[in-house]
Design an enzyme around this catalytic site. Structure first.
Site: not given
Ligand code: IVH
Length: 695
Positions: A120, A441
């Site tokens: 993530k 210095c």
């Molecule tokens: S999937 C329908 N995959 O995390 C699925 N999101 O907290 C939607 N994000 O809005 C997102 N890495 O901005 C997905 N590998 C990943 C991600 C990811 C970061 C973010 C994204 C999302 C947020 C949610």
């Protein structure tokens, strides 16, 4: 109020209303790059408390409550999304995850067929629209149904090409972020333009993405996590994309030329069982501190389109995906004191002393504070509660004081009025204050650095010996080292004949070091080891370096419009010292390098056409322990060797890597090279490849 488990409980409607307001303000700051008064943990707890209160009092739900809204309801935009850009629900441990998988299985009537596990990424969601293969529009997530047009950022985001490899009409969704390197670069550029440094890479990406008219551009990086058809594409193409499993979609995105986590140490992985998911989650979490970008969790998705469709989506989040959250890398603690330290170039840098706080497994007691103007701008005071950010090997930084926690007892931070090292005056004309004596210095620090293993490598000249030489008045700068006499040294305490002769021999040997190391030893501001090597290889001689103006300096890879004039003026300031070093017989040329042709006949990349070496055009990564003929080489020496052989050295493996030299104990980098099918060599094989350059 908090319970023993740290959860907030909202006692009444007033407490609920206050919590909704606090959470909305924090969400606003988070999504727009501002500073929040709540760290991530506290925010999550607050939203959970709000949700719990709302569950018990469904008629009291306030319209501006952050629950049930993408982005906590913080942002809006005017470009509609073709398909909503959803958020994700969270779990915090394996047990919660297993419970969640069971609920998905119940909903779809069978176990999820297989899973896709991916990092993530801690940045901002963005939709990139391609029409017939051309990048035409960038849109933020906004409230999930419509976002803001940020197409002005096209061209500044690595991993989002202007053209796909095939002329499709598709939308790529993913995260824009700054790698740690990009973040540090952005802050350097921003402070040089008189701006306040960004507090963390996420803020930096948010601020940079939205900024329309800046005098400078700083690069960011994109990682895709979604690919969908756009209106205008054929029905067959749309259907084909919709039927692909998530892992297959990611492969498609990569084939189209878009960056995905597959280029990192934490690529997406498809697995069959919950146990395998949990193992991969552990694996990714374990690599977090080493990654060159921030992650705040791991996303687990049902891989098959059919499973996703069966599970469906709520208004805020899909039911077929979940975010496994990792501990926050921001925490609130107290600012106890500010220390002022003088570095080897005479810069006087403030450093915050903090009440120790655990951030993602490490105890943080100090944080960087940039410069005095930055302290004033942020109105920091001793005793303040401050938000501290620490991720990977980034130096912990103070984000902001938490003003609403002030008691009135906070004290102003005193600025020094003379150099804390030597008592001289302070040059305050630049944002970063500097002792008027500059690098003279903190002579002990600058000489110890110059004598260090990766610079002039003068054995027997450690910090204690340097202190002795400086205190005896024998050396007042680097050139004085080369004028030391046998009698002068013998007169010192604890200097017998043998150590004197050894030291003199080591100093004599240092005169033959390559220009790159001499340059590095000078401590030119804005250059470290690898930059010194690039400059030395580009110009080949000190005379050519000194003749370069800012424009010529910018032809060196990695030197931009901001850094070039600083380096040029530093070199002008160092001219008398360089002359004395040259007169003492110190080598001023880089072996194997050729100076740039007068009107820079370059090969397009700004580099002069160099003589062919065995690693020409190759990017090489070294990992594990070196053995055989390479056994004694430090990493720095290995990098020097690679560059002498015409290659580029790098510390991380990506699809651009040409060769990985893997010695004993090589771990994730070797595994990654194997995954990506990159050529591997043992230290012995590599030594053979560069045999001509090994003495
Ligand atoms: S999937 C329908 N995959 O995390 C699925 N999101 O907290 C939607 N994000 O809005 C997102 N890495 O901005 C997905 N590998 C990943 C991600 C990811 C970061 C973010 C994204 C999302 C947020 C949610």
């Amino acid at each position: 109020m908090t319970t023993t488990s740290g959860e907030f409980v909202l006692a009444d409607a007033a407490a609920y209303a206050q919590a909704v307001t606090d959470a909305s303000l924090a969400a606003g700051a988070y999504y727009t790059g501002g500073t929040s008064a709540l760290d991530d943990d506290a925010y999550d707890r607050l939203v959970r408390a709000v949700a719990a209160y709302e569950a018990d009092h469904p008629d009291e739900v306030l319209p501006h409550s952050p629950t049930g809204k993408v982005g906590g309801g913080a942002v809006e935009g005017d470009v509609p999304h073709t398909v909503p850009m959803l958020s994700l629900d969270n779990v915090f441990d394996g047990e919660q995850f297993t419970t969640w998988t069971a609920s998905v299985a119940r909903r779809i009537g069978h176990e999820v067929t297989r899973w896709n596990v991916q990092p993530k990424l801690d940045g901002l969601a963005i939709a990139a629209r391609y029409h017939e293969g051309r990048l035409t529009q960038l849109i933020t997530r906004g409230d999930g149904t419509a976002g803001e047009d940020v197409s002005h950022a096209i061209g500044t985001i690595e991993g989002l090409p202007d053209r796909l490899t095939e002329p499709h009409t598709v939308e790529v969704r993913g995260e824009v972020l700054m790698t740690i390197g990009q973040f540090e670069h952005a802050n350097e550029v921003r402070t040089e333009h008189g701006g306040a440094p960004f507090a963390n890479p996420r803020n930096a990406a948010a601020g940079t993405l939205r900024a329309k008219e800046r005098a400078y551009t700083v690069p960011m990086t994109f990682f895709a996590y979604g690919l969908l058809p756009l209106p205008g594409t054929s029905a067959e193409h749309a259907e084909a994309l919709r039927s692909l499993a998530h892992g297959e979609l990611m492969d498609r995105a990569a084939t189209l030329g878009v960056n995905t986590p597959a280029t990192t140490d934490v690529s997406g992985l498809t697995v069959d069982t919950v146990e395998e998911v949990l193992a991969r989650v552990e694996h990714i979490a374990g690599l977090r501190a080493e990654l060159p970008f921030g992650i705040d969790g791991i996303v687990v998705k049902a891989d098959l389109a059919a499973d996703q469709e069966a599970a469906g989506s709520g208004t805020r989040a899909p039911r077929w995906a979940i975010a496994f959250k990792l501990p926050a890398v921001e925490k609130i603690t107290r600012l106890l004191d500010v220390e002022w330290n003088v570095g080897r170039t005479g810069i006087i840098a403030p450093r915050a002393v903090l009440e120790p706080v655990d951030i993602d497994g490490s105890t943080v007691t100090y944080a960087t504070l940039h410069n005095p103007a930055d302290i004033t701008r942020r109105d920091l005071r001793l005793g303040d509660h401050v938000m501290v950010y620490k991720a990977g090997d980034i130096i912990p930084r103070i984000e902001a004081p938490v003003a609403h926690l002030r008691t009135g007892d906070e004290q102003p931070i005193a600025f020094p009025d003379m150099c804390p090292q030597c008592g001289s005056g302070i040059d305050t004309s630049e944002q970063r204050w500097r002792c008027e004596r500059g690098r003279n210095c903190h002579l002990v620090a600058s000489l110890s650095y110059a004598a260090g293993r990766d610079q002039l490598d003068i054995e027997g000249l450690g910090a204690t010996r340097v202190v002795q030489l400086v205190e005896a008045g024998l050396v007042a700068d680097l050139a004085d080292l080369f004028a030391l006499t046998r009698d002068g040294l013998l007169a010192l305490d604890r200097m017998g004949e043998t150590s004197t002769d050894n030291l003199l021999a080591a100093i004599e040997a240092a005169k033959a070091q390559p220009l790159s190391r001499v340059l590095c030893a000078l401590g030119v501001r804005g250059t470290g080891r690898s930059m010194s090597r690039r400059i030395a290889r580009h110009f080949a001689t000190m005379d050519h370096i000194r003749a370069a103006d800012a424009e010529a300096m910018q032809r060196v890879e990695g030197i931009g419009a901001e850094k070039a004039p600083v380096i040029v003026s530093e070199l002008a300031e160092l001219a008398p010292l360089i002359d004395r070093l040259a007169a003492a017989g110190v080598n001023m040329t880089e072996p194997g390098a050729t100076p740039p042709a007068p009107e820079a006949e370059t090969d397009g990349a700004g580099e002069p056409a160099a003589a062919a070496g065995p690693l020409d055009g190759m990017t090489v990564v070294v990992t594990g322990a070196m053995t055989g003929p390479l056994e004694k080489l430090s990493r720095n020496q290995m990098n020097e060797l690679i560059e002498r052989a015409g290659g580029k050295s790098s510390s991380s493996v990506s699809k651009r890597t040409s060769l990985v030299v893997a010695g004993e104990g090589a771990g994730s980098k070797r595994a990654k090279a194997e995954d990506l099918g990159i050529r591997l060599a043992t230290p012995d094989e590599f030594a053979e490849l560069v045999a001509d350059l090994l003495e």
